[in-house]
Design a protein around this motif. Structure first.
Motif, short mmCIF file in Angstrom:
data_model
loop_
_atom_site.label_atom_id
_atom_site.label_comp_id
_atom_site.label_asym_id
_atom_site.label_seq_id
_atom_site.Cartn_x
_atom_site.Cartn_y
_atom_site.Cartn_z
N ALA A 138 14.52 32.66 13.30
CA ALA A 138 14.99 32.44 11.94
C ALA A 138 15.36 30.97 11.74
O ALA A 138 15.03 30.36 10.73
N GLU A 139 16.04 30.41 12.75
CA GLU A 139 16.45 29.02 12.62
C GLU A 139 15.23 28.10 12.58
O GLU A 139 15.18 27.16 11.79
N VAL A 140 14.25 28.40 13.44
CA VAL A 140 13.02 27.61 13.45
C VAL A 140 12.33 27.69 12.08
O VAL A 140 11.87 26.68 11.55
N ASN A 141 12.29 28.88 11.50
CA ASN A 141 11.71 29.02 10.16
C ASN A 141 12.40 28.11 9.16
O ASN A 141 11.76 27.50 8.31
N MET A 142 13.72 28.05 9.26
CA MET A 142 14.49 27.25 8.32
C MET A 142 14.17 25.77 8.50
O MET A 142 14.00 25.04 7.53
N PHE A 143 14.11 25.33 9.77
CA PHE A 143 13.81 23.92 10.02
C PHE A 143 12.41 23.57 9.50
O PHE A 143 12.19 22.52 8.91
N LYS A 144 11.48 24.48 9.75
CA LYS A 144 10.10 24.27 9.27
C LYS A 144 10.12 24.15 7.75
O LYS A 144 9.49 23.26 7.18
N PHE A 145 10.85 25.06 7.14
CA PHE A 145 10.94 25.08 5.68
C PHE A 145 11.47 23.75 5.15
O PHE A 145 10.91 23.15 4.23
N ILE A 146 12.55 23.28 5.75
CA ILE A 146 13.15 22.03 5.29
C ILE A 146 12.17 20.87 5.45
O ILE A 146 11.94 20.09 4.53
N LEU A 172 0.84 -1.16 0.00
CA LEU A 172 0.00 0.00 0.00
C LEU A 172 0.89 1.23 0.00
O LEU A 172 1.85 1.28 0.74
N PHE A 173 0.57 2.19 -0.84
CA PHE A 173 1.40 3.40 -0.84
C PHE A 173 0.99 4.32 0.29
O PHE A 173 -0.17 4.47 0.61
N SER A 174 1.98 4.91 0.89
CA SER A 174 1.68 5.89 1.93
C SER A 174 2.67 7.04 1.79
O SER A 174 3.71 6.89 1.16
N SER A 175 2.29 8.18 2.33
CA SER A 175 3.25 9.28 2.33
C SER A 175 3.26 9.95 3.69
O SER A 175 2.48 10.85 3.97
N PRO A 176 4.12 9.44 4.57
CA PRO A 176 4.18 9.97 5.93
C PRO A 176 4.65 11.42 5.93
O PRO A 176 5.47 11.82 5.10
N ARG A 177 4.07 12.22 6.83
CA ARG A 177 4.40 13.64 6.88
C ARG A 177 5.56 13.91 7.84
O ARG A 177 5.57 13.44 8.97
N LEU A 178 6.50 14.69 7.35
CA LEU A 178 7.59 15.15 8.19
C LEU A 178 7.24 16.58 8.59
O LEU A 178 6.88 17.39 7.75
N LYS A 179 7.31 16.88 9.89
CA LYS A 179 6.94 18.23 10.32
C LYS A 179 7.92 18.74 11.36
O LYS A 179 8.51 17.97 12.11
N PHE A 180 8.09 20.04 11.38
CA PHE A 180 8.85 20.64 12.48
C PHE A 180 7.87 21.50 13.26
O PHE A 180 7.32 22.46 12.74
N ILE A 181 7.63 21.12 14.52
CA ILE A 181 6.60 21.81 15.29
C ILE A 181 7.18 22.69 16.38
O ILE A 181 6.46 23.16 17.26
N GLY A 182 8.51 22.90 16.34
CA GLY A 182 9.13 23.74 17.37
C GLY A 182 8.64 25.17 17.25
O GLY A 182 8.17 25.57 16.19
N ASN A 183 8.74 25.93 18.34
CA ASN A 183 8.42 27.34 18.19
C ASN A 183 9.57 28.23 18.63
O ASN A 183 10.36 27.88 19.50
#
Ligand SMILES: [Zn+2]
Lengths: 354, 323
Positions: free
Chosen positions: B276-284, B13-24
């Motif tokens: 700024a760093e958190v933004n970058m991690f979220k972006f990645i 079965l195909f799946s696409s797990p989500r990668l997230k950065f939830i830090g603030n």
């Protein structure tokens, strides 16, 4: 009973479980593929991680862990768990979220600010005082050897003769010299090396002005301003490096902010030198208005854009004139016409006519 | 009571797990500032603990399928590594100092050779430590590279790069990446990286010249290309099932996030660095897409714990950033 998810450290599968909290331990039951089982963990043997206050992860070394995102479950657990053991600053930060963070950050910034603006200067001054005056001398020699300037021997001799007529009230051995330069400048190096550029000498009209200029520079030496500033700058750099290095941030902006502040710091020294200069003039019975005239002379000089040292670190002439004027009115003193000084000044002026 | 994730049908079965950065940014800022203060008070000795706290937060703020990663390394472990690393560097410094006295050129050569030889050991040590302390739902990651094989590879690639005056650099980066990533395990899952030096070289040459021609503007698109090359050639396989990774970051998106971060840093005089760093991690995290038929629930524990943090600390001293 609260809902949670269990992982067993063998596979990454999650199983829903029902958790119950007791005074010293927690317990949960599950049903995996028809097999019912029950596990209980003592609070003291678990490892707890709070993810932004919204998720909790409890783990054990041998039996796996729990992921909890039910808010009621988290608060029930926190009440019991943290009541038993308290939490560290870091855990507190993670649990309470933004409000705590901003409070802590504000308090810390205040502390750091206090260190930077109050404690550090005092400490640096303390350090500077323990350094022997011979350190100033060495520093001055070093600075002089790096400055490649041509000394005007004849002029220096006359300036020294002029300065010799004044009692400088300092233990330092003072060396006065005239150097040739197109810049209207004068400076004092630590250890008593006082240099006046010939361009500035040409602009000075009276012996009182020259005496005021020298008095100002001698005061810098007397109060060891260079050494104190050096100690301050070095300790500030150290603090910033440690602090920002620890924070992982590095920005040229900090350095610039520091430079800006160190400029105002040196203004404090300038004022000190001006006021001490006035006292020196007064004690030598020289007309204190020489200082005012000197400042007027200086402010009339057109500044080229890249004007270093004396003028650029003495930019607030208006402000200086104000406090010098006030000081003279507060401590008026009779001036005596000093013929020797006048003669020495005239000889110097013959060499450097206006 | 039932299993949260029903086992997939055997057909795949195909799946696409989500990668997230939830830090603030606020919390991260708090952690950094407490760290900074303690480092300043202890004259830097707190550094290993500070680093553990920081990594802890960054890892636990990264989630895959809503379960966060864990960094289980501790300040104590890293402190031991820290002391060893300092000892090693002091010893190295003394030797260089002695050689410098014998002959300056000898000292400089010994220094360069020493650093070059040290690097692969450091990268190897740091990779082993960092991955073994990383886990997800209790399943540990691991780095299985062989030290002598990696050192030999590194030296070979490095010499080729030097001999070709840097032109071989693209191949070096890709070959090292191929080796390192292909030796990372996620429990029973195996990462693979299959990059090609020539493709990467062409990409960089194109990026280089276009960046010059466009006065730097193309730099963001170059960055996006490099990022895509790093991500898109990676796979994770478990048995005969596999996940592919795909970057959705474009030059325009990179431009946006970098510009935003620059503004944040400038207007807060650097205090906004954490945000700024958190933004970058979220972006990645947002720009990595995972897709395939791996069943994450079936990943099983295979990796052992490894607690020698010397490589990790040396990596810091040499200013290598390993994430
Ligand atoms: Zn001055």
């Amino acid at each position: 009973m609260y809902p949670g998810k269990y992982f067993d450290n063998k596979t990454a599968a999650l199983t829903t479980v029902d958790i119950q909290f007791y005074q010293e331990y927690l317990e949960f039951r599950m049903n995996r593929n028809g097999v019912r089982s029950r596990l209980s963990w003592l609070y003291k043997e678990i490892n707890v991680q709070s993810v932004n206050g919204k998720q909790l992860r409890i783990s054990t070394a041998a039996e796996g862990g729990l992921e909890i995102d039910d808010p009621e479950c988290i608060s029930a657990f926190s009440k019991l768990y943290y009541a038993n053991r308290g939490y560290s600053v870091h855990e507190w930060l993670l649990r309470l979220g933004n409000k705590a963070v901003y409070t802590v950050a504000l308090v810390l910034l205040l502390i750091v600010g206090l260190c930077y603006f109050v404690v550090l200067p005092i400490l640096a001054d303390q350090v500077a005082q323990t350094l022997p005056r011979s350190f100033d001398k060495k520093l001055g020699e070093l600075a002089q050897s790096t400055l490649d300037e041509t000394t005007d021997t004849a002029g220096s001799k006359l300036l020294t003769a002029f300065a010799g007529k004044i009692n400088w009230e300092t233990p330092d051995t003072l060396t006065f010299s005239v150097k040739s330069s197109k810049i209207d400048n004068a400076y004092a190096l630590p250890g008593g090396y006082i240099v006046v550029y010939d361009a500035l000498l040409k602009k000075i009209k009276t012996k009182e002005e020259l005496a005021a200029l020298l008095a100002h520079e001698v005061s810098h030496v007397k109060f060891r301003h260079s050494t104190r500033k050096l100690c301050k700058d070095m300790s500030t750099t150290l603090l910033l490096d440690l602090f920002l290095g620890g924070m992982g941030a590095y920005s040229g902006l900090y350095k610039n902010a520091n430079t800006l502040h160190s400029l105002s710091y040196s203004r404090k020294y300038e004022k000190e030198a001006d006021l001490e200069g006035l006292t020196l003039l007064k004690d030598n019975k020289i007309d204190q208005h020489g200082m005012l005239h000197l400042m007027e002379t200086l402010s009339s000089i057109k500044q080229p854009v890249n004007m270093p040292t004396f003028l650029s670190s003495h930019p607030l002439t208006k402000n200086r004139i104000k406090y010098v004027d006030r000081q003279i009115k507060k401590h008026p003193a009779p001036a005596v016409q000093n013929e020797d000084l006048e003669k020495a000044f005239r000889k110097l002026k013959e060499l450097y006519p206006s | 009571m039932q299993q949260v994730y029903t086992p997939p049908a055997p057909g795949g079965l195909f799946s696409s797990p989500r990668l997230k950065f939830i830090g603030n940014g606020g919390t991260y800022f708090g952690i950094l500032i407490v760290n900074a203060l303690l480092c300043a008070i202890t004259l830097g000795l707190y550094y290993p603990w500070a680093k553990a706290k920081k990594l802890n937060y960054l890892y636990q703020s990264t989630t895959l399928e809503d379960s966060s990663f864990t960094f289980s390394g501790t300040g104590n472990e890293m402190f031991k590594g820290f002391i060893k690393a300092i000892g090693l560097l002091i010893g190295f410094g003394i030797i260089i100092g002695i050689l410098m006295r014998v002959h300056v050129a000898l000292g400089i050569i010994a220094y360069l050779v020493g650093i070059t030889l040290l690097l692969p050991f450091v990268i190897h040590g740091a990779s082993r430590y960092r991955w073994s302390r990383t886990s997800w739902r209790g399943i540990r990651f691991g780095y299985r590279g062989d030290r002598s094989a990696f050192v030999a590879l590194f030296i070979k690639e490095f010499l080729l790069t030097v001999v070709t005056l840097g032109f071989y650099g693209s191949w070096m980066v890709i070959n090292l990446r191929n080796y390192i990533i292909s030796n990372i395990r996620f429990g029973s899952g195996e990462f693979k990286y299959k990059g090609d030096g020539w493709d990467f070289f062409v990409l960089n040459i194109k990026g280089y010249f276009l960046t010059i021609i466009t006065l730097g503007i193309y730099g963001f698109w170059w960055q996006a290309d490099v990022f895509r090359y790093y991500i898109d050639h990676m796979t994770l396989s478990q048995g005969d099932r596999s996940y592919t990774f795909r970057s959705t970051a474009t030059g325009g998106k990179f431009f946006g996030v970098i510009l935003l971060n620059m503004l944040i840093i400038i207007f807060t005089l650097g205090i906004g660095y954490a945000w700024a760093e958190v933004n970058m991690f979220k972006f990645i995290a947002e720009n990595i897409e995972i897709e395939g038929d791996v069943v994450l629930e079936q990943l099983s524990q295979t990796e052992e714990e490894y607690t020698n943090a010397m490589g990790e600390d040396l990596a810091d001293f040499l200013d290598l950033s390993i994430i």
